[in-house]
Design a protein around this motif. Structure first.
Motif, PDB file in Angstrom:
ATOM      1  N   GLU A 101      45.314  37.097  34.872  1.00  0.00           N
ATOM      2  CA  GLU A 101      46.115  37.658  36.336  1.00  0.00           C
ATOM      3  C   GLU A 101      46.130  39.141  35.856  1.00  0.00           C
ATOM      4  N   ASN A 160      44.214  41.091  34.882  1.00  0.00           N
ATOM      5  CA  ASN A 160      42.636  41.414  35.264  1.00  0.00           C
ATOM      6  C   ASN A 160      43.111  42.208  36.724  1.00  0.00           C
ATOM      7  N   ASN A 161      43.825  41.457  37.673  1.00  0.00           N
ATOM      8  CA  ASN A 161      43.642  40.442  38.990  1.00  0.00           C
ATOM      9  C   ASN A 161      44.423  41.997  39.677  1.00  0.00           C
ATOM     10  N   VAL A 173      42.514  45.587  39.461  1.00  0.00           N
ATOM     11  CA  VAL A 173      41.827  45.389  40.460  1.00  0.00           C
ATOM     12  C   VAL A 173      42.501  46.114  41.202  1.00  0.00           C
ATOM     13  N   ARG A 174      43.790  45.107  41.767  1.00  0.00           N
ATOM     14  CA  ARG A 174      44.977  45.407  43.098  1.00  0.00           C
ATOM     15  C   ARG A 174      44.725  47.261  42.757  1.00  0.00           C
ATOM     16  N   ASP A 230      36.718  37.058  35.890  1.00  0.00           N
ATOM     17  CA  ASP A 230      37.749  36.984  35.907  1.00  0.00           C
ATOM     18  C   ASP A 230      38.403  38.256  34.326  1.00  0.00           C
ATOM     19  N   THR A 232      37.597  43.958  36.213  1.00  0.00           N
ATOM     20  CA  THR A 232      39.074  45.739  36.619  1.00  0.00           C
ATOM     21  C   THR A 232      39.328  45.885  37.468  1.00  0.00           C
TER      22      THR A 232
END
Length: 300
Positions: free
Chosen positions: A206, A208-209, A212-213, A267, A270
């Motif tokens: 979560e 890492n997500n 990424v954003r 998962d 990054t």
């Protein structure tokens, strides 16, 4: 890319030749210039050792620069000093691109009733210090929100060309504009909010997500800069856009992981996949709208 006819920014701090500046962490292998291909491996090592990988990679995950219980004390940042404008070609290029980002973002912020605060660009060789910790060539370019500076060892551009076949002036400008995109995120409050959300995250995936954003938004903001810089300065020449798209693709998490370990671990991403980075940069380049860069409103 046309750049030689335009002004150079006064916000460049040239630390090249300062003897490295000291401090920071040595990367596995101990040498500068390892390049962005080491980032995934170093991140995994950091998690395995219980050390925030933002420390090990000197702030590439700039949103983690505010510290935490696992983050080791950063060395005192090197104080800025007055320097003459760079007189070598790559230094002048970086200063010209920074100036264009200043002009574009000043106008866009003014149109929204806000004031843009220029970041500083620190050029260094080998290693130096930042408010986010030690900076090393192997970390690649990064933005430190604590001192609002972009750190760049210009040898990274040569490595982009040689290792990742992602050369060209506009590809290099994309890298600088991406880091300035993080500065824009910081000014509009995105980075602090994401840092808080990461602290509350229930899993590493979560957190890492969220990273990424943030990275994909910076890619989109780089595209927004390119749209307005071209409209104002006519900077683009044939093949320039392809250079930037090639660079965005070459540094996607999936591409880097396949190069370094032969398989991908989604998962652990990054920065986003190659396709995601291309898509978001393209969105900014085509629309020129910051509002189109909201990577936090649904699927990416």
């Amino acid at each position: 890319m046309r750049w030689e006819d335009f002004r150079s920014s006064d916000n460049v701090e040239d630390r090249r030749g300062d003897g490295g500046g000291g401090g920071g962490f040595q990367m596995p292998g101990g040498r500068g210039g390892l390049g962005i291909g080491t980032i995934i491996i170093v991140g995994l090592i950091g998690w395995a050792l219980g050390i925030n990988p933002a420390v090990l990679i000197g702030g590439l995950e700039a949103i983690n620069g505010g510290g935490g219980s696992t983050q080791q004390a950063a060395p005192a940042p090197q104080r800025g000093r007055p320097t003459a404008p760079p007189n070598d070609q790559l230094g002048r290029f970086a200063a010209a691109v920074l100036a264009q980002t200043e002009d574009v973002w000043t106008e866009l912020f003014r149109a929204d009733g806000k004031t843009y605060q220029d970041p500083k660009l620190v050029l260094f060789s080998g290693s130096t210090r930042s408010a986010c910790g030690g900076a090393q060539s192997a970390m690649g370019p990064f933005y430190c929100p604590l001192d609002q500076k972009v750190y760049l060892d210009l040898t990274f551009f040569q490595e982009m060309k040689n290792r990742f076949k992602a050369g060209g002036d506009f590809a290099q400008a994309y890298v600088i504009a991406h880091e300035v995109g993080h500065h824009v995120e910081n000014l509009i409050g995105i980075l602090p909010k994401v840092q808080q959300a990461q602290a509350r995250a229930s899993s590493r995936a979560e957190a890492n997500n969220l990273s990424v954003r943030v990275e994909l938004m910076a890619d989109c903001l780089a595209g927004v800069w390119a749209y307005h810089a071209n409209a104002r300065f006519r900077i683009l020449e044939p093949g320039d856009v392809e250079q930037a798209l090639n660079a965005a693709s070459a540094i996607g998490d999936d591409t880097l992981q396949k190069r370094s370990q032969g398989f991908t671990v989604p998962d652990s991403f990054t920065h986003g996949t190659s396709q995601q980075r291309v898509n978001w940069f393209t969105r900014g380049l085509k629309t020129g709208s910051m509002q189109q860069c909201n990577t936090f409103s649904g699927a990416i």
